[in-house]
Design a protein around this motif. Structure first.
Motif, PDB file in Angstrom:
ATOM      1  N   ASN A  41      24.494  36.699  64.156  1.00  0.00           N
ATOM      2  CA  ASN A  41      24.993  37.686  63.198  1.00  0.00           C
ATOM      3  C   ASN A  41      26.347  37.278  62.637  1.00  0.00           C
ATOM      4  N   HIS A  42      27.228  36.836  63.527  1.00  0.00           N
ATOM      5  CA  HIS A  42      28.574  36.482  63.087  1.00  0.00           C
ATOM      6  C   HIS A  42      28.592  35.165  62.310  1.00  0.00           C
ATOM      7  N   ASN A  43      27.740  34.217  62.665  1.00  0.00           N
ATOM      8  CA  ASN A  43      27.633  33.019  61.832  1.00  0.00           C
ATOM      9  C   ASN A  43      27.315  33.408  60.397  1.00  0.00           C
ATOM     10  N   PHE A  44      26.336  34.273  60.244  1.00  0.00           N
ATOM     11  CA  PHE A  44      25.929  34.752  58.921  1.00  0.00           C
ATOM     12  C   PHE A  44      27.068  35.533  58.259  1.00  0.00           C
ATOM     13  N   TYR A  45      27.686  36.393  59.038  1.00  0.00           N
ATOM     14  CA  TYR A  45      28.754  37.273  58.536  1.00  0.00           C
ATOM     15  C   TYR A  45      29.875  36.472  57.881  1.00  0.00           C
ATOM     16  N   TRP A  46      30.396  35.476  58.586  1.00  0.00           N
ATOM     17  CA  TRP A  46      31.514  34.708  58.018  1.00  0.00           C
ATOM     18  C   TRP A  46      31.064  33.854  56.839  1.00  0.00           C
ATOM     19  N   ASP A  64      29.211  44.105  59.577  1.00  0.00           N
ATOM     20  CA  ASP A  64      29.513  44.445  60.963  1.00  0.00           C
ATOM     21  C   ASP A  64      30.258  45.775  60.994  1.00  0.00           C
ATOM     22  N   VAL A  65      29.720  46.750  61.733  1.00  0.00           N
ATOM     23  CA  VAL A  65      30.418  48.029  61.843  1.00  0.00           C
ATOM     24  C   VAL A  65      30.861  48.318  63.280  1.00  0.00           C
ATOM     25  N   TRP A  66      30.964  47.267  64.100  1.00  0.00           N
ATOM     26  CA  TRP A  66      31.700  47.405  65.355  1.00  0.00           C
ATOM     27  C   TRP A  66      33.173  47.651  65.003  1.00  0.00           C
ATOM     28  N   GLU A  67      33.869  48.388  65.831  1.00  0.00           N
ATOM     29  CA  GLU A  67      35.254  48.731  65.503  1.00  0.00           C
ATOM     30  C   GLU A  67      36.150  47.509  65.366  1.00  0.00           C
ATOM     31  N   HIS A  68      35.876  46.445  66.123  1.00  0.00           N
ATOM     32  CA  HIS A  68      36.753  45.273  66.017  1.00  0.00           C
ATOM     33  C   HIS A  68      36.699  44.638  64.638  1.00  0.00           C
ATOM     34  N   ALA A  69      35.682  44.953  63.836  1.00  0.00           N
ATOM     35  CA  ALA A  69      35.557  44.377  62.493  1.00  0.00           C
ATOM     36  C   ALA A  69      36.490  45.030  61.485  1.00  0.00           C
ATOM     37  N   TYR A  70      36.939  46.243  61.779  1.00  0.00           N
ATOM     38  CA  TYR A  70      37.682  46.971  60.744  1.00  0.00           C
ATOM     39  C   TYR A  70      38.856  47.803  61.249  1.00  0.00           C
ATOM     40  N   TYR A  71      38.967  48.071  62.557  1.00  0.00           N
ATOM     41  CA  TYR A  71      39.892  49.103  63.009  1.00  0.00           C
ATOM     42  C   TYR A  71      41.358  48.750  62.761  1.00  0.00           C
ATOM     43  N   LEU A  72      41.720  47.497  62.871  1.00  0.00           N
ATOM     44  CA  LEU A  72      43.112  47.116  62.631  1.00  0.00           C
ATOM     45  C   LEU A  72      43.530  47.371  61.186  1.00  0.00           C
ATOM     46  N   THR A 128      42.799  40.630  61.680  1.00  0.00           N
ATOM     47  CA  THR A 128      41.447  41.015  62.058  1.00  0.00           C
ATOM     48  C   THR A 128      40.560  39.795  62.221  1.00  0.00           C
ATOM     49  N   VAL A 129      40.648  38.843  61.291  1.00  0.00           N
ATOM     50  CA  VAL A 129      39.845  37.632  61.391  1.00  0.00           C
ATOM     51  C   VAL A 129      40.174  36.884  62.678  1.00  0.00           C
ATOM     52  N   ARG A 130      41.449  36.803  62.998  1.00  0.00           N
ATOM     53  CA  ARG A 130      41.876  36.075  64.192  1.00  0.00           C
ATOM     54  C   ARG A 130      41.271  36.703  65.453  1.00  0.00           C
ATOM     55  N   LEU A 131      41.287  38.026  65.521  1.00  0.00           N
ATOM     56  CA  LEU A 131      40.708  38.722  66.674  1.00  0.00           C
ATOM     57  C   LEU A 131      39.184  38.647  66.661  1.00  0.00           C
ATOM     58  N   HIS A 132      38.613  38.931  65.513  1.00  0.00           N
ATOM     59  CA  HIS A 132      37.164  39.041  65.391  1.00  0.00           C
ATOM     60  C   HIS A 132      36.491  37.686  65.608  1.00  0.00           C
ATOM     61  N   TYR A 133      36.974  36.683  64.907  1.00  0.00           N
ATOM     62  CA  TYR A 133      36.396  35.343  65.028  1.00  0.00           C
ATOM     63  C   TYR A 133      36.849  34.644  66.313  1.00  0.00           C
ATOM     64  N   GLY A 134      38.148  34.708  66.574  1.00  0.00           N
ATOM     65  CA  GLY A 134      38.708  33.920  67.665  1.00  0.00           C
ATOM     66  C   GLY A 134      38.448  34.466  69.051  1.00  0.00           C
ATOM     67  N   LYS A 135      38.180  35.759  69.162  1.00  0.00           N
ATOM     68  CA  LYS A 135      37.929  36.367  70.475  1.00  0.00           C
ATOM     69  C   LYS A 135      36.474  36.828  70.621  1.00  0.00           C
ATOM     70  N   HIS A 136      36.054  37.729  69.733  1.00  0.00           N
ATOM     71  CA  HIS A 136      34.729  38.326  69.879  1.00  0.00           C
ATOM     72  C   HIS A 136      33.608  37.326  69.586  1.00  0.00           C
ATOM     73  N   HIS A 137      33.656  36.710  68.428  1.00  0.00           N
ATOM     74  CA  HIS A 137      32.610  35.746  68.070  1.00  0.00           C
ATOM     75  C   HIS A 137      32.563  34.601  69.080  1.00  0.00           C
ATOM     76  N   LYS A 138      33.700  34.074  69.407  1.00  0.00           N
ATOM     77  CA  LYS A 138      33.763  32.985  70.391  1.00  0.00           C
ATOM     78  C   LYS A 138      33.161  33.419  71.724  1.00  0.00           C
ATOM     79  N   GLY A 139      33.447  34.635  72.120  1.00  0.00           N
ATOM     80  CA  GLY A 139      32.956  35.125  73.398  1.00  0.00           C
ATOM     81  C   GLY A 139      31.445  35.203  73.478  1.00  0.00           C
ATOM     82  N   TYR A 140      30.793  35.540  72.372  1.00  0.00           N
ATOM     83  CA  TYR A 140      29.329  35.598  72.372  1.00  0.00           C
ATOM     84  C   TYR A 140      28.725  34.221  72.628  1.00  0.00           C
TER      85      TYR A 140
END
Length: 224
Positions: A105-110, A187-195, A51-63
């Motif tokens: 948000n994600h800077n704070f989150y991690w 974070d309650v977007w699905e990418h944060a927890y669905y896996l 989840t971290v790899r997807l969330h940080y490496g794809k979603h956070h990076k994309g923003y």
């Protein structure tokens, strides 16, 4: 985890030029995604390495990538990330607000997490007991608020004046845009927890609050 100047720069995705606002350091564009302050597997099993790899490496990076494209050659490029959020919200520039908000948000989150349980202390604990009847009451309230978010969004514990409050915000909802001080953000977007939790969002929120939030970091935000 005490936040020194370097850690504050990391929190805001700092580039070369920094200014100081509200006790924190910020930097203007180009905005850079900070490195994780721990290994990808450090939050497992509550938040898996996958989840971290997807969330940080794809979603956070994309923003960050999209934000830099949007602000290039605009007045936003000279602003701090926090200033971009406030200006974009005030001006109704939704695309810039969404990407700047999600980057912050994600800077704070991690930054708010650590591997291992710990509870709030000092002034924050007193405020939690006063406003929610204790940590369990706070968790129950945040879980309940997370269930109210339809689709994507965030649940925030914030300082509003001298009191604590909980905000459930849609999409890139950000306490900075609401003129509140963020203390904890889930974070309650699905990418944060669905896996890890599939559709059991509330289980993810409760587990994260129970054993992954760095309450010392939260205390520092509350007292800032």
């Amino acid at each position: 985890m005490l936040l020194d100047r370097r850690a504050m720069l990391i929190l805001t995705g700092a580039a070369a030029t920094a200014t100081v606002m509200s006790g924190r350091a910020f930097a203007a564009a180009p905005f850079e995604q900070p490195r994780l302050p721990y290994d990808e597997d450090a939050l497992a099993p509550t938040i898996s390495a996958r989840t971290v790899r997807l969330h940080y490496g794809k979603h956070h990076k994309g923003y960050f990538e999209k934000l830099n494209q949007l602000v290039d050659n605009t007045p936003y490029a000279a602003l701090s990330l926090e200033e971009v959020i406030r200006k974009a919200k005030n001006d109704g520039d939704q695309a810039i607000f969404n990407n700047a908000g999600q980057a912050w948000n994600h800077n704070f989150y991690w930054q708010q997490f650590k591997a291992g349980p710990a509870g709030p202390q000092g002034a924050l604990l007193q405020a939690i007991e006063r406003d929610f009847g204790g940590l369990d009451g706070l968790k129950d309230k945040m879980v309940a608020e997370s269930e109210k978010v339809f689709g994507t969004g965030w649940v925030w514990l914030v300082r509003d004046g001298e009191k604590l409050a909980i905000l459930s915000l849609q999409d890139a909802g950000n306490p900075i845009g609401e003129r509140k001080t963020p203390v904890v953000g889930i974070d309650v977007w699905e990418h944060a927890y669905y896996l890890d939790y599939e559709n059991r969002r509330s289980d993810h929120v409760r587990a994260t609050l129970s054993d992954r939030v760095n309450w010392q970091f939260a205390s520092e935000q509350f007292s800032a």
